[in-house]
Design a protein around this motif. Sequence first.
Motif, PDB file in Angstrom:
ATOM      1  N   LEU A  94       0.829  -1.203   0.000  1.00  0.00           N
ATOM      2  CA  LEU A  94       0.000   0.000   0.000  1.00  0.00           C
ATOM      3  C   LEU A  94       0.865   1.255   0.000  1.00  0.00           C
ATOM      4  CD1 LEU A  94      -2.801   1.208   0.025  1.00  0.00           C
ATOM      5  CD2 LEU A  94      -2.832   1.006   2.512  1.00  0.00           C
ATOM      6  N   GLY A  95       1.966   1.254   0.743  1.00  0.00           N
ATOM      7  CA  GLY A  95       2.860   2.400   0.746  1.00  0.00           C
ATOM      8  C   GLY A  95       3.485   2.644  -0.617  1.00  0.00           C
ATOM      9  N   ILE A  96       3.822   1.561  -1.304  1.00  0.00           N
ATOM     10  CA  ILE A  96       4.375   1.694  -2.658  1.00  0.00           C
ATOM     11  C   ILE A  96       3.325   2.277  -3.594  1.00  0.00           C
ATOM     12  CG2 ILE A  96       5.252   0.410  -4.634  1.00  0.00           C
ATOM     13  CD1 ILE A  96       6.522  -1.537  -2.626  1.00  0.00           C
TER      14      ILE A  96
ATOM     15  N   ALA B 207      -3.011   7.627  -1.294  1.00  0.00           N
ATOM     16  CA  ALA B 207      -2.313   8.356  -0.233  1.00  0.00           C
ATOM     17  C   ALA B 207      -3.145   8.372   1.052  1.00  0.00           C
ATOM     18  CB  ALA B 207      -2.009   9.776  -0.681  1.00  0.00           C
ATOM     19  N   GLU B 208      -4.453   8.568   0.921  1.00  0.00           N
ATOM     20  CA  GLU B 208      -5.324   8.575   2.099  1.00  0.00           C
ATOM     21  C   GLU B 208      -5.395   7.190   2.741  1.00  0.00           C
ATOM     22  OE1 GLU B 208      -8.547  12.066   0.951  1.00  0.00           O
ATOM     23  OE2 GLU B 208      -8.745  10.077   0.038  1.00  0.00           O
ATOM     24  N   LEU B 209      -5.508   6.155   1.931  1.00  0.00           N
ATOM     25  CA  LEU B 209      -5.538   4.789   2.467  1.00  0.00           C
ATOM     26  C   LEU B 209      -4.256   4.474   3.234  1.00  0.00           C
ATOM     27  CD1 LEU B 209      -7.070   2.615  -0.405  1.00  0.00           C
ATOM     28  CD2 LEU B 209      -7.942   2.780   1.929  1.00  0.00           C
TER      29      LEU B 209
ATOM     30  N   GLY C  45     -12.665  -0.661   5.145  1.00  0.00           N
ATOM     31  CA  GLY C  45     -12.154  -1.166   6.398  1.00  0.00           C
ATOM     32  C   GLY C  45     -11.348  -2.441   6.248  1.00  0.00           C
ATOM     33  N   PHE C  46     -11.678  -3.255   5.258  1.00  0.00           N
ATOM     34  CA  PHE C  46     -10.899  -4.470   5.011  1.00  0.00           C
ATOM     35  C   PHE C  46      -9.475  -4.097   4.626  1.00  0.00           C
ATOM     36  CE2 PHE C  46      -9.074  -7.953   2.735  1.00  0.00           C
ATOM     37  CZ  PHE C  46      -9.603  -9.102   3.300  1.00  0.00           C
ATOM     38  N   LEU C  47      -9.338  -3.180   3.675  1.00  0.00           N
ATOM     39  CA  LEU C  47      -8.010  -2.770   3.223  1.00  0.00           C
ATOM     40  C   LEU C  47      -7.234  -2.079   4.334  1.00  0.00           C
ATOM     41  CD1 LEU C  47      -9.012  -1.369  -0.283  1.00  0.00           C
ATOM     42  CD2 LEU C  47      -7.870  -3.547   0.189  1.00  0.00           C
ATOM     43  N   GLU C  48      -7.896  -1.182   5.048  1.00  0.00           N
ATOM     44  CA  GLU C  48      -7.221  -0.457   6.125  1.00  0.00           C
ATOM     45  C   GLU C  48      -6.723  -1.416   7.200  1.00  0.00           C
ATOM     46  OE1 GLU C  48      -9.915   3.624   5.692  1.00  0.00           O
ATOM     47  OE2 GLU C  48     -10.407   2.104   7.187  1.00  0.00           O
ATOM     48  N   SER C  49      -7.572  -2.360   7.596  1.00  0.00           N
ATOM     49  CA  SER C  49      -7.191  -3.314   8.643  1.00  0.00           C
ATOM     50  C   SER C  49      -6.103  -4.256   8.167  1.00  0.00           C
ATOM     51  CB  SER C  49      -8.410  -4.129   9.083  1.00  0.00           C
ATOM     52  OG  SER C  49      -9.413  -3.309   9.604  1.00  0.00           O
TER      53      SER C  49
ATOM     54  N   CYS D 189     -16.609  -8.322  -6.822  1.00  0.00           N
ATOM     55  CA  CYS D 189     -17.859  -8.866  -6.283  1.00  0.00           C
ATOM     56  C   CYS D 189     -17.583 -10.012  -5.314  1.00  0.00           C
ATOM     57  CB  CYS D 189     -18.751  -9.361  -7.420  1.00  0.00           C
ATOM     58  SG  CYS D 189     -19.141  -8.116  -8.661  1.00  0.00           S
ATOM     59  N   ALA D 190     -16.574 -10.827  -5.614  1.00  0.00           N
ATOM     60  CA  ALA D 190     -16.229 -11.952  -4.741  1.00  0.00           C
ATOM     61  C   ALA D 190     -15.793 -11.433  -3.379  1.00  0.00           C
ATOM     62  CB  ALA D 190     -15.111 -12.773  -5.373  1.00  0.00           C
ATOM     63  N   PRO D 191     -16.178 -12.100  -2.303  1.00  0.00           N
ATOM     64  CA  PRO D 191     -15.778 -11.631  -0.967  1.00  0.00           C
ATOM     65  C   PRO D 191     -14.267 -11.649  -0.813  1.00  0.00           C
ATOM     66  CG  PRO D 191     -16.742 -13.830  -0.855  1.00  0.00           C
ATOM     67  CD  PRO D 191     -16.982 -13.342  -2.242  1.00  0.00           C
ATOM     68  N   MET D 192     -13.731 -10.624  -0.146  1.00  0.00           N
ATOM     69  CA  MET D 192     -12.286 -10.485  -0.049  1.00  0.00           C
ATOM     70  C   MET D 192     -11.661 -11.389   1.002  1.00  0.00           C
ATOM     71  SD  MET D 192     -11.755  -6.431  -0.866  1.00  0.00           S
ATOM     72  CE  MET D 192      -9.966  -6.588  -0.949  1.00  0.00           C
ATOM     73  N   PHE D 193     -12.473 -12.084   1.812  1.00  0.00           N
ATOM     74  CA  PHE D 193     -11.902 -13.104   2.693  1.00  0.00           C
ATOM     75  C   PHE D 193     -11.573 -14.362   1.913  1.00  0.00           C
ATOM     76  CE2 PHE D 193     -16.516 -13.957   2.930  1.00  0.00           C
ATOM     77  CZ  PHE D 193     -16.525 -15.297   2.554  1.00  0.00           C
ATOM     78  N   HIS D 194     -12.158 -14.510   0.735  1.00  0.00           N
ATOM     79  CA  HIS D 194     -11.963 -15.678  -0.109  1.00  0.00           C
ATOM     80  C   HIS D 194     -10.670 -15.507  -0.905  1.00  0.00           C
ATOM     81  CE1 HIS D 194     -12.675 -18.442  -3.533  1.00  0.00           C
ATOM     82  NE2 HIS D 194     -13.447 -19.108  -2.695  1.00  0.00           N
ATOM     83  N   ALA D 195     -10.020 -16.610  -1.227  1.00  0.00           N
ATOM     84  CA  ALA D 195      -8.745 -16.545  -1.940  1.00  0.00           C
ATOM     85  C   ALA D 195      -8.850 -15.736  -3.221  1.00  0.00           C
ATOM     86  CB  ALA D 195      -8.245 -17.957  -2.243  1.00  0.00           C
ATOM     87  N   LEU D 196      -9.966 -15.884  -3.968  1.00  0.00           N
ATOM     88  CA  LEU D 196     -10.131 -15.160  -5.225  1.00  0.00           C
ATOM     89  C   LEU D 196     -10.227 -13.657  -4.993  1.00  0.00           C
ATOM     90  CD1 LEU D 196     -10.709 -14.988  -8.289  1.00  0.00           C
ATOM     91  CD2 LEU D 196     -13.137 -15.315  -7.721  1.00  0.00           C
TER      92      LEU D 196
END
Length: 463
Positions: free
Chosen positions: A56-58, A79-81, A112-116, A247-254
């Motif tokens: 994310l920093g990159i 930058a905000e993220l 919140g997923f990305l931030e966490s 669309c796929a949930p981000m907890f899933h590998a895809l």
Amino acid sequence: MISPQQLFGDLVGRATGEVISVKSLVDVGMLRADPPWVLARAGAAIARYGAIGAALGIAAARFGDRIGVRDERGDLTYAELDRRSNAIANQWRDLGLRPGDGVALLIRNHRGFLESFYAAAKCGARIVLLNTDFAGPQIREVSAREGVDLFVHDEEYSPVLDGLSPRLGRILAWTDVPCDGSLDALIATGSTAAPPRVGQHAKVVILTSGTTGTPKGAQREEPLSLLPLGGLFDKVPFRSGDVVEVCAPMFHALGFAMGMLAVALGDTLVLRRRFDPAAVARSLHENRVDTMIVVPVMLRRIIEEPAAAGAPNLRIVFSSGSALGADLCVRATEVLGPVIYNLYGSTEVAYATIGTPADLARDPGSVGSPCLGTVVRILDDDGREVPAGSTGRIFVRNVMPFSGYSQDDYAQALVDAYRQAGVPASEVRPQSFQLRDILYWLKAAPDFGRQALWLDNRDETDP
């Protein structure tokens, strides 16, 4: 054991694959001639946090003003993220989170997923991605097994988390109204400076489907190769700066893998907490979406929406998670155009093959051919390759660093099994299914490669 000729051939093939991967990364815009200050910032971030924590920093250094995520609360730039994840990470470090501690995420698709995730990665944590459909008992069992120290969840899950008290407490990722104990509250008072260097890099635990019992935690580490990216880019025309509807949930590998790839490319992620086929169909036009990430059941519902047809920018519909099927493939191509890409893989092995639009035009529903750097063999019970059209067991070898199941009772048995096969203990990486499968592999295909994994959809592998 592997002969010198085979070893030489593997080395030449690996080197060739790495060279092709570099070219692919240049073609899609991931590698480019950045200014020296950007390269210096990227190098410093990797030195601090490793590739996962630095991503994310990159992206913020390279694409700071680009919209990184668009969700129900609006837009955030890269930058905000990055600043928001820094604030969270610094607050968590002050709370007592240390490298190697477990951080569980029970979060729908939103900022919140990305931030966490990136905050935890900058702390060097073991990040456990929990299925948002889990019931309370599953959540508690998995949390105990995975050694969760900090639990981050959307407010809607609070009722099923009664009695769950990890060492560092619980944090709310999404709330309908501002409150203490939330990510937003941490961001409001946390330092946005880059957190200090960590002593060990983050690891990610992605849970298997759990079709035969409690889901297992498949641990993934940072790949020491460009082939995982080159294998994708060689098949699928991803590009830097695209708009990607996940669309796929981000907890899933895809969903997770495609979300992380989008960050690395500086794409705009379009996220929504709950799948809404009508909203997705409209978004294809309103957000001029280039890439859509779906599982087949989602794709079927999207193409039933009249608004889905004629999306002006759509170049890629990336599908995985279950069988696409010929009928759905044909219908989706009629509605969306020749833009369907069908991936076959598993939580453990990541990806094995990808069917391109050209493959699917010849054979709708096909999973295509192996990706660059991946070897696939179909073997019978005696370890012999079966003829075309026959049924057998699927063996896959690639460079994806699957380091075994977390808290795996079979890890030591794996080491012992390798020793019995004459493999030095120093070369053993515990990465496989259960002991019976390990022994089968060693007997059936001892020369196939030490990183081979057996995919058997009768077991706990996601198709």
